[in-house]
Design an enzyme around this catalytic site. Structure first.
Site, PDB file in Angstrom:
ATOM      1  N   GLY A  36       0.840  -1.206   0.000  1.00 58.53           N
ATOM      2  CA  GLY A  36       0.000   0.000   0.000  1.00 58.53           C
ATOM      3  C   GLY A  36       0.872   1.252   0.000  1.00 58.53           C
ATOM      4  N   HIS A  37       1.887   1.282   0.879  1.00 53.91           N
ATOM      5  CA  HIS A  37       2.790   2.443   0.908  1.00 53.91           C
ATOM      6  C   HIS A  37       3.533   2.570  -0.435  1.00 53.91           C
ATOM      7  CE1 HIS A  37       2.802   1.520   5.386  1.00 53.91           C
ATOM      8  NE2 HIS A  37       2.448   2.786   5.365  1.00 53.91           N
TER       9      HIS A  37
END
Ligand code: PAF
Length: 284
Positions: A36-37
């Site tokens: 996600g990051h």
């Protein structure tokens, strides 16, 4: 990719980049990075000339000290994950660098902070606003990237930028999910195998609920979601609310105007997980 711990080193590099005409993209994180990051970093790389990622577990946003001490930290692994991608500079300061003196600023976000996370984690958003405004001050990015999993955080940050007139564009990025649907989160790595299996029940229930807007009224659907999640022995729902995506106020009727988002916080053992999903109301 360089890793710096001090503001002066960071600013020397950023000034050089600006002199070369590059725009600065910024991804603030608390580390324990996951895909996600990395998706935020990738987007920043596509849209700006030089990407900075900060890794700082901000103590002022934890209302629960055991949550702070439990929060996963592994700078070396984070740096290894970032190295092949678009990140050019990692800023990994110690708390004294960010807070040479205690930050006593009190922000007021009105009703935006009185619901959901704001209600159940008092002081949390004040701490988020303290650190994000401080980081914006230090990095002075052109664009900053945040994930929509922290839906209320995004609303608070947008409001903070508006109220403080900070010259940065906030870019909201979609939730990235595991292949079984669980929203990616640094906290997922704290789940034991049984809890991890149970946690998928949260997103499965949201997906199911999002398809029930024709059959149930808002109140009944909210009750259905809580009951359904709590049927799993590992899960205990703290709140589920369907809110207007701008005001964050609870939706009472499906025919109200505006986008509707179902937001949930669930305890899975000692780990607290959040997720959200857009609820579309189709006319019958
Ligand atoms: O979303 C997070 O990881 C944090 O709340 C943030 C924005 C990095 C501030 O500490």
């Amino acid at each position: 990719m360089q890793v710096v711990k001090h503001i002066n080193e960071l600013q020397l590099i950023l000034n050089k980049m600006r002199m070369q005409g590059l725009t600065i993209g910024f991804v603030p994180t608390m580390g324990a990075l996951h895909i996600g990051h990395l998706s935020l970093v990738e987007k920043a790389g596509q849209e700006t000339g030089f990407v900075v990622v900060s890794i700082f577990v901000n103590p002022t946003q934890f209302n629960d000290q055991s949550d702070l001490s439990r929060y996963p930290r592994n700078l070396q692994k984070d740096v290894e994950l970032l190295a092949p991608g678009h990140c050019q500079l990692v800023f990994a300061p110690e708390p004294e660098e960010i807070y040479p003196e205690p930050d006593t600023r009190q922000f007021n976000f009105g009703s935006l902070e009185q619901v959901m996370e704001g209600k159940f984690r008092p002081g949390h958003f004040n701490g988020v606003a303290q650190v994000v405004s401080r980081l914006f001050d230090i990095v002075q990015p052109d664009k900053a990237y945040f994930g929509m999993k922290d839906f209320q955080q995004l609303a608070i940050i947008n409001e903070m930028v508006r109220r403080l007139e900070i010259p940065v564009e906030i870019v909201s990025c979609p939730i990235i999910r595991e292949s079984d649907g669980l929203a990616m989160s640094s906290r997922n790595m704290l789940l034991n195998p049984d809890q991890r299996k149970a946690a998928v029940h949260i997103s499965t229930t949201l997906f199911e609920a999002a398809n029930k807007t024709n059959g149930l009224n808002v109140e009944d659907l909210c009750q259905w979601v809580v009951k359904r999640i709590n049927e799993n022995e590992f899960l205990n729902t703290e709140y589920f609310e369907i809110v207007n995506s701008e005001t964050l106020l609870p939706v009472k009727n499906w025919n109200e105007s505006g986008e509707k988002v179902g937001c949930v916080a669930v305890h899975c053992g000692k780990i607290r997980l959040i997720d959200n999903m857009k609820f579309e109301v189709r006319s019958a």
